[in-house]
Scaffold this motif. Sequence first.
Motif, PDB file in Angstrom:
ATOM      1  N   VAL A 160       4.316  -3.932   1.754  1.00 48.58           N
ATOM      2  CA  VAL A 160       3.917  -4.703   2.935  1.00 48.58           C
ATOM      3  C   VAL A 160       3.169  -3.851   3.950  1.00 48.58           C
ATOM      4  O   VAL A 160       2.238  -4.330   4.606  1.00 48.58           O
ATOM      5  CB  VAL A 160       5.153  -5.353   3.600  1.00 48.58           C
ATOM      6  N   ASP A 161       3.575  -2.590   4.110  1.00 51.63           N
ATOM      7  CA  ASP A 161       2.884  -1.732   5.084  1.00 51.63           C
ATOM      8  C   ASP A 161       1.381  -1.803   4.856  1.00 51.63           C
ATOM      9  O   ASP A 161       0.916  -1.771   3.712  1.00 51.63           O
ATOM     10  CB  ASP A 161       3.350  -0.284   4.947  1.00 51.63           C
ATOM     11  N   SER A 162       0.622  -1.873   5.933  1.00 50.77           N
ATOM     12  CA  SER A 162      -0.817  -2.108   5.822  1.00 50.77           C
ATOM     13  C   SER A 162      -1.508  -1.054   4.961  1.00 50.77           C
ATOM     14  O   SER A 162      -2.392  -1.370   4.163  1.00 50.77           O
ATOM     15  CB  SER A 162      -1.463  -2.165   7.211  1.00 50.77           C
ATOM     16  N   GLU A 163      -1.091   0.220   5.101  1.00 53.63           N
ATOM     17  CA  GLU A 163      -1.751   1.284   4.352  1.00 53.63           C
ATOM     18  C   GLU A 163      -1.436   1.184   2.850  1.00 53.63           C
ATOM     19  O   GLU A 163      -2.331   1.292   2.013  1.00 53.63           O
ATOM     20  CB  GLU A 163      -1.316   2.653   4.890  1.00 53.63           C
ATOM     21  N   HIS A 164      -0.178   0.984   2.531  1.00 50.96           N
ATOM     22  CA  HIS A 164       0.197   0.898   1.118  1.00 50.96           C
ATOM     23  C   HIS A 164      -0.330  -0.381   0.474  1.00 50.96           C
ATOM     24  O   HIS A 164      -0.712  -0.377  -0.694  1.00 50.96           O
ATOM     25  CB  HIS A 164       1.718   0.979   0.978  1.00 50.96           C
ATOM     26  N   ASN A 165      -0.342  -1.451   1.250  1.00 50.28           N
ATOM     27  CA  ASN A 165      -0.895  -2.689   0.716  1.00 50.28           C
ATOM     28  C   ASN A 165      -2.382  -2.539   0.453  1.00 50.28           C
ATOM     29  O   ASN A 165      -2.908  -3.033  -0.557  1.00 50.28           O
ATOM     30  CB  ASN A 165      -0.638  -3.841   1.693  1.00 50.28           C
ATOM     31  N   ALA A 166      -3.081  -1.828   1.338  1.00 45.57           N
ATOM     32  CA  ALA A 166      -4.506  -1.580   1.146  1.00 45.57           C
ATOM     33  C   ALA A 166      -4.749  -0.788  -0.136  1.00 45.57           C
ATOM     34  O   ALA A 166      -5.630  -1.123  -0.943  1.00 45.57           O
ATOM     35  CB  ALA A 166      -5.070  -0.813   2.346  1.00 45.57           C
TER      36      ALA A 166
END
Length: 403
Positions: A160-166
């Motif tokens: 869910v974290d924006s960086e990991h999701n990216a």
Amino acid sequence: MPLTAEQEQDYPAKTVRVTVLGATGSIGQSVADLIARNPDRFEVVALVANSSADALAEMALRLNAKSAVLCDPRNYEDLKNRLSGSGIESASGDQAVLEAVDQDTDLVIGAIVGAAGLVPTMAAIKPGRRIALANKECLVCAGDLFMGKIAAEGAEILPVDSEHNAIFQVFEASHPDSIEKVILTASGGPFRTMAFEDMVRVTPQQALKHPNWDMGARISIDSATMMNKGLEVIEAHHLFPVSADQLDVLVHPQSAVHGLVQYRDGSLLAQLGSPDMRTPIAHCMAYPRRMQAPVERLDLAKLGSLTFEAPDMKRFPALRIALEALRSGGTAPAVLNAADETAVAAFLKGAIGFMDIPAAVEEALSAFSAKGKLAPAATVEDVLALDQEARVWTGHWISSRAA
């Protein structure tokens, strides 16, 4: 890329049953907003919150949840009274939380903040179930145990974290050998350009004012010290099949590029978007499809330019300390996290200075290393015991500083 015919068959357009751990926090509220906008796509099985009875009851009624559970039983009567006559079941306490995650559901949003989220999120891992993970401690403190259970149960994890999701969106999981480097971006926080000598005088009010993101208190302070980025690098090490040496950080003040993957043919793939957590949350909730999200569209022409720079390890020693903990392995990241959370709480209360936060963490790691207590943990109970011990040690260190 579009779904194949086989994927379309595997993921028919059906109602997704959802359980939300940490329902009244910032992630949980964003999840609720997306569910409320797409009521035909989601069925809320259970909502779990820490102690906010009124907020939990309001959300349960709004989303027509089947059950609502408080971790802290002290406010249970308020929750029970608010939901009386609604048909929504209510409960409280640790056992009730475990029973909530045991209900028949398709997707569990793991967003309980802190080490308190470790046990219920681990318990939520079931065969064939999806875990949309927003709790850092599951991977930072118990990454090997958590990912081992994901594999053993045949569950699926979505970051869910924006960086990991990216990174997840541009990571060719079927060809990990083609990947040279994974790059997480960081805004640099509110003190990226502050004179270094002035950082010792930073106040909690200053540190809480993140230039791009609206977040909770701890993550805002961690972003200001860049400890948050160090924790995210540790998470990425567990989420993706890459070594510590293949992980890198770039400071990117505009927060438009959230993650990048460098391939061996020279290609550099990136995911971009406005700094709104509803984008990665929507991606996880609808995966492998896409769903409408009410976020501001990124206008590159209006933004004008994107800039990048290497992180300053002198200005942000917390990032250096986190990277060293990753390379040390074992339970070093667990001690790192516990010491950091304790130090951040002390800073918010005015007990220590801003630059004392990384100092406290480094001292804790040094002390536990000298005691030989950074070996890999065999069980979650071992992790929780070490977490508590590290918090107590750090609390004593902070008290000695104030004396």
